[in-house]
Design a protein around this motif. Sequence first.
Motif, PDB file in Angstrom:
ATOM      1  N   MET A 324      16.592  35.739 -31.232  1.00  0.00           N
ATOM      2  CA  MET A 324      15.739  36.533 -32.115  1.00  0.00           C
ATOM      3  C   MET A 324      15.270  35.706 -33.309  1.00  0.00           C
ATOM      4  N   VAL A 325      16.173  34.900 -33.862  1.00  0.00           N
ATOM      5  CA  VAL A 325      15.791  34.056 -35.004  1.00  0.00           C
ATOM      6  C   VAL A 325      14.744  33.029 -34.570  1.00  0.00           C
ATOM      7  N   GLN A 326      14.928  32.403 -33.407  1.00  0.00           N
ATOM      8  CA  GLN A 326      13.957  31.431 -32.900  1.00  0.00           C
ATOM      9  C   GLN A 326      12.586  32.078 -32.710  1.00  0.00           C
ATOM     10  N   GLU A 327      12.567  33.308 -32.200  1.00  0.00           N
ATOM     11  CA  GLU A 327      11.293  33.997 -31.951  1.00  0.00           C
ATOM     12  C   GLU A 327      10.599  34.405 -33.241  1.00  0.00           C
ATOM     13  N   LEU A 328      11.371  34.822 -34.233  1.00  0.00           N
ATOM     14  CA  LEU A 328      10.791  35.390 -35.446  1.00  0.00           C
ATOM     15  C   LEU A 328      10.461  34.333 -36.504  1.00  0.00           C
ATOM     16  N   ALA A 329      11.079  33.166 -36.446  1.00  0.00           N
ATOM     17  CA  ALA A 329      10.871  32.148 -37.487  1.00  0.00           C
ATOM     18  C   ALA A 329       9.492  31.504 -37.361  1.00  0.00           C
ATOM     19  N   PRO A 330       8.728  31.391 -38.461  1.00  0.00           N
ATOM     20  CA  PRO A 330       7.440  30.700 -38.420  1.00  0.00           C
ATOM     21  C   PRO A 330       7.614  29.229 -38.068  1.00  0.00           C
ATOM     22  N   ALA A 331       6.709  28.683 -37.243  1.00  0.00           N
ATOM     23  CA  ALA A 331       6.861  27.315 -36.740  1.00  0.00           C
ATOM     24  C   ALA A 331       6.951  26.290 -37.861  1.00  0.00           C
ATOM     25  N   GLU A 332       6.154  26.465 -38.921  1.00  0.00           N
ATOM     26  CA  GLU A 332       6.117  25.443 -39.969  1.00  0.00           C
ATOM     27  C   GLU A 332       7.365  25.436 -40.839  1.00  0.00           C
ATOM     28  N   HIS A 333       8.203  26.460 -40.708  1.00  0.00           N
ATOM     29  CA  HIS A 333       9.441  26.511 -41.492  1.00  0.00           C
ATOM     30  C   HIS A 333      10.653  26.739 -40.600  1.00  0.00           C
ATOM     31  N   ARG A 334      10.529  26.454 -39.311  1.00  0.00           N
ATOM     32  CA  ARG A 334      11.598  26.824 -38.382  1.00  0.00           C
ATOM     33  C   ARG A 334      12.907  26.096 -38.698  1.00  0.00           C
ATOM     34  N   ALA A 335      12.826  24.797 -38.989  1.00  0.00           N
ATOM     35  CA  ALA A 335      14.063  24.061 -39.267  1.00  0.00           C
ATOM     36  C   ALA A 335      14.768  24.616 -40.499  1.00  0.00           C
ATOM     37  N   GLN A 336      14.000  24.972 -41.526  1.00  0.00           N
ATOM     38  CA  GLN A 336      14.617  25.495 -42.741  1.00  0.00           C
ATOM     39  C   GLN A 336      15.182  26.895 -42.527  1.00  0.00           C
ATOM     40  N   VAL A 337      14.472  27.731 -41.771  1.00  0.00           N
ATOM     41  CA  VAL A 337      14.999  29.059 -41.455  1.00  0.00           C
ATOM     42  C   VAL A 337      16.269  28.935 -40.622  1.00  0.00           C
ATOM     43  N   LEU A 338      16.256  28.036 -39.646  1.00  0.00           N
ATOM     44  CA  LEU A 338      17.438  27.837 -38.810  1.00  0.00           C
ATOM     45  C   LEU A 338      18.592  27.249 -39.608  1.00  0.00           C
ATOM     46  N   SER A 339      18.266  26.433 -40.619  1.00  0.00           N
ATOM     47  CA  SER A 339      19.341  25.907 -41.465  1.00  0.00           C
ATOM     48  C   SER A 339      19.974  27.038 -42.272  1.00  0.00           C
ATOM     49  N   VAL A 340      19.170  28.027 -42.686  1.00  0.00           N
ATOM     50  CA  VAL A 340      19.731  29.190 -43.384  1.00  0.00           C
ATOM     51  C   VAL A 340      20.591  30.007 -42.424  1.00  0.00           C
ATOM     52  N   PHE A 341      20.139  30.145 -41.177  1.00  0.00           N
ATOM     53  CA  PHE A 341      20.912  30.843 -40.141  1.00  0.00           C
ATOM     54  C   PHE A 341      22.275  30.171 -39.951  1.00  0.00           C
ATOM     55  N   LEU A 342      22.264  28.852 -39.809  1.00  0.00           N
ATOM     56  CA  LEU A 342      23.518  28.112 -39.669  1.00  0.00           C
ATOM     57  C   LEU A 342      24.324  28.139 -40.971  1.00  0.00           C
ATOM     58  N   PHE A 343      23.596  28.138 -42.097  1.00  0.00           N
ATOM     59  CA  PHE A 343      24.239  28.207 -43.408  1.00  0.00           C
ATOM     60  C   PHE A 343      25.069  29.484 -43.525  1.00  0.00           C
ATOM     61  N   GLY A 344      24.520  30.594 -43.008  1.00  0.00           N
ATOM     62  CA  GLY A 344      25.259  31.854 -43.041  1.00  0.00           C
ATOM     63  C   GLY A 344      26.563  31.755 -42.286  1.00  0.00           C
ATOM     64  N   PHE A 345      26.521  31.123 -41.117  1.00  0.00           N
ATOM     65  CA  PHE A 345      27.741  30.941 -40.326  1.00  0.00           C
ATOM     66  C   PHE A 345      28.747  30.099 -41.096  1.00  0.00           C
ATOM     67  N   MET A 346      28.257  29.056 -41.766  1.00  0.00           N
ATOM     68  CA  MET A 346      29.166  28.152 -42.470  1.00  0.00           C
ATOM     69  C   MET A 346      29.651  28.724 -43.794  1.00  0.00           C
ATOM     70  N   VAL A 347      28.858  29.610 -44.424  1.00  0.00           N
ATOM     71  CA  VAL A 347      29.360  30.306 -45.614  1.00  0.00           C
ATOM     72  C   VAL A 347      30.540  31.186 -45.237  1.00  0.00           C
ATOM     73  N   ALA A 348      30.418  31.832 -44.073  1.00  0.00           N
ATOM     74  CA  ALA A 348      31.489  32.711 -43.619  1.00  0.00           C
ATOM     75  C   ALA A 348      32.767  31.938 -43.323  1.00  0.00           C
ATOM     76  N   ALA A 349      32.623  30.684 -42.866  1.00  0.00           N
ATOM     77  CA  ALA A 349      33.787  29.924 -42.402  1.00  0.00           C
ATOM     78  C   ALA A 349      34.837  29.695 -43.479  1.00  0.00           C
ATOM     79  N   PRO A 350      34.496  29.154 -44.665  1.00  0.00           N
ATOM     80  CA  PRO A 350      35.548  28.952 -45.677  1.00  0.00           C
ATOM     81  C   PRO A 350      36.135  30.251 -46.188  1.00  0.00           C
ATOM     82  N   VAL A 351      35.299  31.296 -46.283  1.00  0.00           N
ATOM     83  CA  VAL A 351      35.822  32.593 -46.741  1.00  0.00           C
ATOM     84  C   VAL A 351      36.845  33.127 -45.751  1.00  0.00           C
ATOM     85  N   SER A 352      36.474  33.122 -44.465  1.00  0.00           N
ATOM     86  CA  SER A 352      37.402  33.628 -43.448  1.00  0.00           C
ATOM     87  C   SER A 352      38.636  32.736 -43.334  1.00  0.00           C
TER      88      SER A 352
END
Length: 404
Positions: A324-352
């Motif tokens: 869904m993220v790949q489909e919805l992310a604008p092409a010109e900002h896809r890497a940055q949007v995906l980095s935020v997606f991965l960032f969310g996973f990694m923010v959760a990691a130290p907290v958990s």
Amino acid sequence: MAPMPPRSPFPWYLGGASLWFAAASLQVFLLQWLFVGELGIRPMDYGLIRAFLETPALALLLVGGVIGDRVDRRRLLVGLSLLACIPPLAIVATADALSFWPLVAFGASLAFLQSLSDPARQSMLSAVAPTDMQRTVTVMTIVTTLTGIGGYWVGGQLEALGLRTVLAIQAACFFASGLAVLRLPPGVGGGVARPGRGLASGFVVLWRLPLLRNVILLNLFSSMFNAGAYLVGMPFIARDIYGGNEAFFALMMMVFTAGTVGCNVVLLALMPLRRPGRAFVAMQLTRIVILVALWLEPPQWLFFVLLAAWGVNMGVTSTVARAMVQELAPAEHRAQVLSVFLFGFMVAAPVSSLVLGAVIDFAGPTTGLLPGVPVSLMLFAGALAAGLWRFESPSAAGRAGGSA
């Protein structure tokens, strides 16, 4: 004679990603088992170590998103693959007398490189995709996960092969990954972001696209106590509840991952899903049953059945969210949007890691599974409120045979 059609770059991309994932999976196994099984650290200390390793990589992940949108991603990934060979080869020197700080440095260095490479690799996928994005993400998940099982298997042979040989295999996988990426055509997935965009660009895009923002936020909370319970709790469940060694722990990870592969094979046959958000919503309720059953410390055969079911659940959730993220992310900002997606996973990691490490230290290994139960209930309600149940995939638009 008609000219031959150009060969798709996707196999080389998939080969590079799979080899990297095999080495990264081996890294996950090594860090978990060497700290818990070999050095015998307490859950609280393990949680602190994971948080220490994961927190600094957060900033680099966002930097990686900006870099991935501005440079030749092919050259970037080749360079990072070569750099990734250095840490496992360096730790070989201390393999006979493994100690705490060299192992921490080993984990931190590869975490940094992973953070820089992930956004570029993920964003390049849309440039090499041979079919619709849902199917491409699923094929990618299946193949990389299968190689990840191979990485876990190698880790399970730690006693037979020796740490030096296992680390050499890891370095070889990183090196081969770089060679595969090098075979991609120059310029494939080159940066397209306009100048002047900084780290905040991905967050600005998300603010303007509420559905995309909601998917990423839901994935963040899912990662916190569901994926977190797997990463933090499993080595202690293997060691303290079932009395397992490194081969037992590797088998646990392989069974879990096999469940992920199996569900993605089924998803591939059903795709493109017309309403993928419904699968995400349903997985929140089934996860509750799995976590409670694991908390009851079932016999070993049932424990492995439940692990496979948890892998199916996690596989559906992560694949659908990523597609869904790949489909919805604008092409010109896809890497940055995906980095935020991965960032969310990694923010959760130290907290958990901190929270679950403390819970396990105080109340036992399986208790670390219980926070995922109320979190899954909240995710179920949140996904419904966010509109995921009604979301229609662009990949399935106009296809009468799309699955609901």
